[in-house]
Design an enzyme around this catalytic site. Structure first.
Site, PDB file in Angstrom:
ATOM      1  CE  LYS A   1      29.580  30.718  45.000  1.00 20.00           C
ATOM      2  NZ  LYS A   1      30.659  31.059  44.534  1.00 20.00           N
TER       3      LYS A   1
HETATM    4  N1  GLU Z   1      31.319  32.177  38.230  1.00 21.14           N
HETATM    5  C1  GLU Z   1      30.008  32.700  38.187  1.00 21.14           C
HETATM    6  C2  GLU Z   1      29.177  32.127  39.437  1.00 21.14           C
HETATM    7  O1  GLU Z   1      29.768  31.378  40.370  1.00 21.14           O
HETATM    8  C3  GLU Z   1      29.413  31.972  36.978  1.00 21.14           C
HETATM    9  C4  GLU Z   1      28.205  32.709  36.357  1.00 21.14           C
HETATM   10  C5  GLU Z   1      27.899  32.140  34.917  1.00 21.14           C
HETATM   11  O2  GLU Z   1      27.399  31.033  34.897  1.00 21.14           O
HETATM   12  O3  GLU Z   1      28.091  32.821  33.909  1.00 21.14           O
HETATM   13  O4  GLU Z   1      28.363  32.855  39.794  1.00 21.14           O
END
Ligand code: GLU
Length: 473
Positions: A264
């Protein structure tokens, strides 16, 4: 609080034409990059393909790392790509709220329900004890997992800390079918009892995601492979809470050119950076859609066209590498679909003739490159360091003087003038190749590279040619 769907083992089949409810669930802790935007795209495509709905849920349970600016940024990126959501934190919807930080009470209620049914217990172990336990297990070559101390011997407040809530993991195998990977089976021995609510009252990712996916009636969980190992824990929670499981679909990770997963924080492939570099959303969408899937053609497709053929069945099982050259090729294709006025507007340049745009677009892979090529025709050229060095070369002056004389002598400037004039300059100065062309190009455009010199001559016209050459003669 009873679970609403009581077919714990029930699996809907992937590829069913029933309207799907998909979700993109980013944590607002960084910039959206090609990898996580691809997850959003696949969820969006599947919702559109099936005539369903696409939900945006913000997983902001980590207050230390979540930022409102990242949330605003990722929404802006999704809108720029054309991936509109049908429900989300900004527009609401039937399953609101869509920010996990606003759903704390919901998670608390389910944690209490699990405690009451003895599927969870309070854990008073201190952080220090857990760290020591982990270190000892690793030293002994064992996988780190909670030893279950509070599962048997639960004495409130022994350590004087607030308790966490731990899920009681049954010893058995958990199996589920993944739309991309097929049948998957995990042994719960590998992970042990896990925390669902921290001592700070914050729900863990696995717990919050399961509750939200169930309450938001999500039918398909399409996400990165990095969450595959979380899925057995989530499957156990679905069953304990009496929720029906969605279809899981773990898409293989996107790797960078260095074959490492995109992070990220990797600015270069963030959507924001790509946009700033002058890539068009259509190009980014097309490049992303070919990461782990193919619509069966290499050509540029619209979002509608992509959603018309998207199918979870066609997803690849292995990681794909993001290729910048491919993105550039799509960007050129997307740019060729735009007329000259739209291109100059998008490139942020005004006052250049249509002919200049047409000449420049042949050499430009991005809007920024287009702008750079057009700048010398929009106003006075700004000199790059390289161009300044060329003009400082002692032989440059003679070339410019000779060119000036020939331009002044020419009746008019057309497509063949440059060839004729430069031939005479060569004869007069004895210079050839770079020594001949670069000083003229740099004097006229301020750069060592750009659109064809013959076109530069025509675009500038006699008066401007004399004016720009005159500065160095
Ligand atoms: N908040 C998680 C991420 O950004 C989401 C994972 C999911 O899609 O369950 O990786």
């Amino acid at each position: 609080m009873e679970g609403r769907l009581l077919n714990g083992e029930g699996m809907k089949t992937a590829g069913s034409a029933a309207p799907a409810r998909t979700r993109f669930a980013p944590s607002p802790t960084g910039l959206l990059h090609i990898g996580n935007a691809r997850t959003a795209l696949f969820n969006w495509l599947w919702a559109r393909r099936t005539g369903g709905r696409f939900v945006l849920r913000v997983e902001d349970t980590d207050p230390a790392r979540s930022k409102a600016s990242f949330e605003a940024g990722l929404m802006e990126d999704l809108r720029w790509l054309g991936l509109r959501w049908d429900e989300g934190p900004d527009i609401g919807g039937g399953s609101a709220p869509y920010r996990q930080s606003e759903r704390t009470r919901i998670y608390g209620g389910y944690a209490e329900w699990l405690l009451r049914h003895d599927d969870a217990y309070l854990c008073w172990c201190s952080k220090e004890r857990l760290l020591e336990l982990r270190a000892a297990q690793l030293k002994a070559g064992a996988p780190p997992r909670y030893d279950g101390r509070c599962a048997q011997d639960n004495v409130a407040g022994v350590h004087g800390t607030a308790p966490a809530v731990r899920f009681r993991v049954p010893e058995r195998k958990v199996a589920f079918t993944d739309a991309a990977h097929g049948r998957m089976s995990f042994d719960t021995k590998a992970f042990g009892d896990f925390v669902i609510m921290g001592s700070d009252g914050v729900a863990s990712y696995n717990f919050a995601a399961v509750i939200d996916d169930a309450l938001m009636d999500i039918t398909h969980v399409i996400r990165g492979d990095d969450h595959l190992s979380n899925t057995p824990r989530q499957a156990l929670l679905y069953q304990a809470l009496g929720f029906g499981m969605p279809v899981f679909c773990h898409v293989p990770l996107v790797l960078g050119a260095d074959r490492q997963p995109l992070s990220k924080r990797l600015e270069a492939v963030s959507l924001r950076a790509l946009r700033a570099d002058g890539f068009l959303p259509e190009a980014v969408v097309n490049a992303m859609s070919r990461l782990g899937w193919t619509p069966g053609t290499e050509g540029l497709l619209t979002l509608d066209e992509l959603s018309g053929v998207f199918d979870l069945k066609g997803l690849s099982k292995s990681p794909s590498v993001f290729d910048m050259e491919r993105l550039r090729a799509y960007n050129k294709a997307a740019m060729s679909g735009l007329d000259a006025p739209s291109l100059s507007r998008l490139a942020g340049i005004s006052g250049v003739p249509k002919e200049a745009v047409e000449a420049a677009r042949r050499n430009a892979g991005t809007l920024n490159e287009l702008r750079t090529l057009l700048e010398p025709f929009a106003g006075e050229p700004a000199f790059t360091e390289e161009a300044t060095a060329v003009m400082d070369n002692p032989s440059a002056k003679a070339v410019i003087r000779a060119a000036m004389t020939e331009v002044e002598a020419a009746a008019a400037i057309d497509g063949s003038s440059c060839g004729v004039i430069m031939k005479k300059v060569r004869e007069a100065t004895g210079e050839k190749g770079k020594g001949l062309y670069l000083p003229v190009r740099c004097a006229l455009t301020g750069r060592t590279e750009g659109i064809e010199l013959a076109e530069v001559f025509v675009l500038l016209g006699k008066e401007k040619l004399i004016e720009r050459l005159g500065r160095f003669a």
